[in-house]
Design an enzyme around this catalytic site. Structure first.
Site, PDB file in Angstrom:
ATOM      1  N   ARG A   1       0.823  -1.205   0.000  1.00  0.00           N
ATOM      2  CA  ARG A   1       0.000   0.000   0.000  1.00  0.00           C
ATOM      3  C   ARG A   1       0.856   1.254   0.000  1.00  0.00           C
ATOM      4  NH1 ARG A   1      -4.344  -0.426   3.996  1.00  0.00           N
ATOM      5  NH2 ARG A   1      -5.250  -1.314   2.135  1.00  0.00           N
ATOM      6  N   TYR A   2       1.875   1.254   0.859  1.00  0.00           N
ATOM      7  CA  TYR A   2       2.745   2.420   1.002  1.00  0.00           C
ATOM      8  C   TYR A   2       3.943   2.243   0.071  1.00  0.00           C
ATOM      9  CZ  TYR A   2       0.060   3.036   5.329  1.00  0.00           C
ATOM     10  OH  TYR A   2      -0.936   3.190   6.255  1.00  0.00           O
TER      11      TYR A   2
ATOM     12  N   ARG B   1       7.123   0.119   1.831  1.00  0.00           N
ATOM     13  CA  ARG B   1       7.000  -0.990   2.771  1.00  0.00           C
ATOM     14  C   ARG B   1       5.789  -1.860   2.450  1.00  0.00           C
ATOM     15  NH1 ARG B   1       5.417   3.783   4.613  1.00  0.00           N
ATOM     16  NH2 ARG B   1       3.946   4.029   6.331  1.00  0.00           N
TER      17      ARG B   1
ATOM     18  N   CYS C   1      -3.609 -17.966  14.829  1.00  0.00           N
ATOM     19  CA  CYS C   1      -3.122 -17.168  15.955  1.00  0.00           C
ATOM     20  C   CYS C   1      -3.170 -18.029  17.213  1.00  0.00           C
ATOM     21  CB  CYS C   1      -4.007 -15.938  16.150  1.00  0.00           C
ATOM     22  SG  CYS C   1      -3.812 -14.713  14.842  1.00  0.00           S
TER      23      CYS C   1
ATOM     24  N   CYS D   1      -8.974 -12.545  18.317  1.00  0.00           N
ATOM     25  CA  CYS D   1      -9.532 -11.280  18.782  1.00  0.00           C
ATOM     26  C   CYS D   1     -10.855 -11.026  18.053  1.00  0.00           C
ATOM     27  CB  CYS D   1      -8.563 -10.142  18.500  1.00  0.00           C
ATOM     28  SG  CYS D   1      -6.926 -10.403  19.228  1.00  0.00           S
TER      29      CYS D   1
ATOM     30  N   CYS E   1     -10.723  -8.455  15.217  1.00  0.00           N
ATOM     31  CA  CYS E   1      -9.605  -8.599  14.278  1.00  0.00           C
ATOM     32  C   CYS E   1      -9.958  -8.024  12.911  1.00  0.00           C
ATOM     33  CB  CYS E   1      -9.229 -10.071  14.129  1.00  0.00           C
ATOM     34  SG  CYS E   1      -7.926 -10.331  12.898  1.00  0.00           S
TER      35      CYS E   1
ATOM     36  N   ARG F   1      -8.475  -8.630  10.278  1.00  0.00           N
ATOM     37  CA  ARG F   1      -8.190  -9.616   9.243  1.00  0.00           C
ATOM     38  C   ARG F   1      -8.981 -10.907   9.483  1.00  0.00           C
ATOM     39  NH1 ARG F   1      -2.656  -8.474   9.530  1.00  0.00           N
ATOM     40  NH2 ARG F   1      -3.063  -6.427   8.646  1.00  0.00           N
TER      41      ARG F   1
ATOM     42  N   ASP G   1     -11.422  -0.861  13.837  1.00  0.00           N
ATOM     43  CA  ASP G   1     -11.889  -0.934  12.443  1.00  0.00           C
ATOM     44  C   ASP G   1     -13.337  -1.423  12.390  1.00  0.00           C
ATOM     45  OD1 ASP G   1      -9.473  -0.136  11.272  1.00  0.00           O
ATOM     46  OD2 ASP G   1      -8.671  -2.173  11.313  1.00  0.00           O
TER      47      ASP G   1
ATOM     48  N   ASP H   1      -7.254   3.574  10.574  1.00  0.00           N
ATOM     49  CA  ASP H   1      -6.865   2.946   9.313  1.00  0.00           C
ATOM     50  C   ASP H   1      -8.050   3.196   8.377  1.00  0.00           C
ATOM     51  OD1 ASP H   1      -5.355   1.519   7.485  1.00  0.00           O
ATOM     52  OD2 ASP H   1      -4.740   0.040   8.986  1.00  0.00           O
TER      53      ASP H   1
ATOM     54  N   LYS I   1      -3.118   4.491   7.307  1.00  0.00           N
ATOM     55  CA  LYS I   1      -3.269   5.006   8.665  1.00  0.00           C
ATOM     56  C   LYS I   1      -3.269   6.534   8.663  1.00  0.00           C
ATOM     57  CE  LYS I   1      -0.951   0.965  10.570  1.00  0.00           C
ATOM     58  NZ  LYS I   1      -0.589   0.325   9.287  1.00  0.00           N
TER      59      LYS I   1
HETATM   60  C1  LIG Z   1       0.347  -0.533   9.116  1.00  0.00           C
HETATM   61  C2  LIG Z   1       0.772  -0.991   7.817  1.00  0.00           C
HETATM   62  C3  LIG Z   1       2.115  -0.889   7.428  1.00  0.00           C
HETATM   63  C4  LIG Z   1       3.188  -0.314   8.335  1.00  0.00           C
HETATM   64  O1  LIG Z   1       2.925   1.036   8.601  1.00  0.00           O
HETATM   65  P1  LIG Z   1       3.852   1.852   9.616  1.00  0.00           P
HETATM   66  O2  LIG Z   1       3.153   3.177   9.768  1.00  0.00           O
HETATM   67  O3  LIG Z   1       5.197   1.965   8.974  1.00  0.00           O
HETATM   68  O4  LIG Z   1       3.925   1.092  10.896  1.00  0.00           O
HETATM   69  C5  LIG Z   1       2.458  -1.315   6.158  1.00  0.00           C
HETATM   70  N1  LIG Z   1       1.538  -1.803   5.310  1.00  0.00           N
HETATM   71  C6  LIG Z   1       0.226  -1.905   5.646  1.00  0.00           C
HETATM   72  C7  LIG Z   1      -0.743  -2.427   4.650  1.00  0.00           C
HETATM   73  C8  LIG Z   1      -0.200  -1.517   6.914  1.00  0.00           C
HETATM   74  O5  LIG Z   1      -1.486  -1.636   7.268  1.00  0.00           O
END
Ligand SMILES: *Cc1c(COP(=O)(O)O)cnc(C)c1O
Length: 282
Positions: free
Chosen positions: A25-26, A29, A38, A42, A45, A47, A205, A242, A249
């Protein structure tokens, strides 16, 4: 009860999944879904559509495609391994997975999201800590209430911290569970005592059937306002939503920058008093 706003995949992760078991997404990362079980489940959850539904292949069967994607995408420098709970993997497959990620030159930061130190603290063995240390892994733990910090959990955190594993914690804000200033303060203060840094406080969520666990956003804003400035900065996590639908986020707090124009910032401090900061005149 299913609320009108409830969603099966509230964070829109399935849209951002280029290969099975990976959410990208980002820009720099990715989220790697290691397995679908798990140590305990939860209710809230995010997911729950995947976890223990029996539809996810074990990571070993998906790993080749995931590794190939990561090798190709040189912009990815950070891999967050979650699931399901990666620390339910045995030491050897976990070591192998981490080794394959570490072998990719552009991946410089690897972390694991886990509730195992809370739910199954006996899993934290010196051998597991050695695997995590070898691969320079950070851990994001998950705690929602100070009552989860049992002596066994404290021992597991000590083992991890003594082993040199940096520890953060994520908390989900839950109605009638931890939506109270004292409860959150106790949780965050006691986490710091265990050398665990509160990282994120999540607005719950809109997962199907969880509306009874969700507070208003205003409740979250008020709670964070009672912490920020009133206690150790390290004990104050970032409150985030989120964004439903896949926005990622979004940090939330009461306005502290009330106005900013002509190089003058009007600030509100933790006590509600007004201050002014003026930019340099260049
Ligand atoms: C939370 C998350 C991350 C990591 O986000 P950080 O703000 O760096 O902790 C990476 N990918 C996804 C899809 C996430 O939900």
């Amino acid at each position: 009860m299913v609320d009108a706003a409830d969603m099966v995949d509230p964070c829109g992760e399935d849209h951002d999944s280029p290969v099975s078991g990976l959410v990208h997404r980002y820009p720099d990362r990715v989220l790697l879904l290691a397995l679908d079980s798990c140590a305990a489940y939860c209710r809230y959850c995010t997911r729950s559509r995947l976890v223990s539904q029996g539809e996810m292949y074990p990571v070993t069967r998906r790993l080749d495609a995931i590794i190939a994607y990561l090798e190709e995408h040189t912009e990815v420098r950070d891999v967050l391994i979650s699931g399901g709970d990666p620390l339910l993997m045995a030491d050897e497959p976990l070591d192998k997975l981490l080794g394959r990620l570490r072998a990719i030159p552009h991946i410089e930061f690897v972390r694991i999201g886990s509730r195992v130190p809370c739910f199954l603290p006996y899993r934290i063995t010196p051998e597991l800590v050695a695997v995590l240390r070898k691969h320079r892994v950070w851990l994001s733990l998950h705690f929602c209430h100070v009552r989860e910090l049992t002596p066994e959990v404290a021992q597991a955190c000590d083992l991890l911290a003594d082993g040199g594993i940096p520890l953060g914690s994520q908390t989900v804000l839950l109605k009638n569970v931890n939506d109270c200033e004292q409860t959150l303060k106790q949780l965050f203060h006691n986490l710091l005592k265990l050398r665990v840094r509160p990282y994120y406080l999540y607005q719950c969520d809109p997962v199907v059937g969880t509306s009874h666990l969700r507070t208003s956003v205003q409740t979250g804003i008020d709670l964070i306002s009672k912490l920020r400035g009133h206690t150790t900065g390290y004990a104050v996590p970032t409150y985030v939503i989120d964004a439903p639908g896949g926005g990622g986020k979004v940090p939330i707090q009461a306005d502290t920058l009330l106005a900013y124009s002509n190089g003058t910032a009007k600030l509100r401090n933790w006590q509600g008093e007004m201050y002014t900061y003026v930019d340099p005149v260049m």
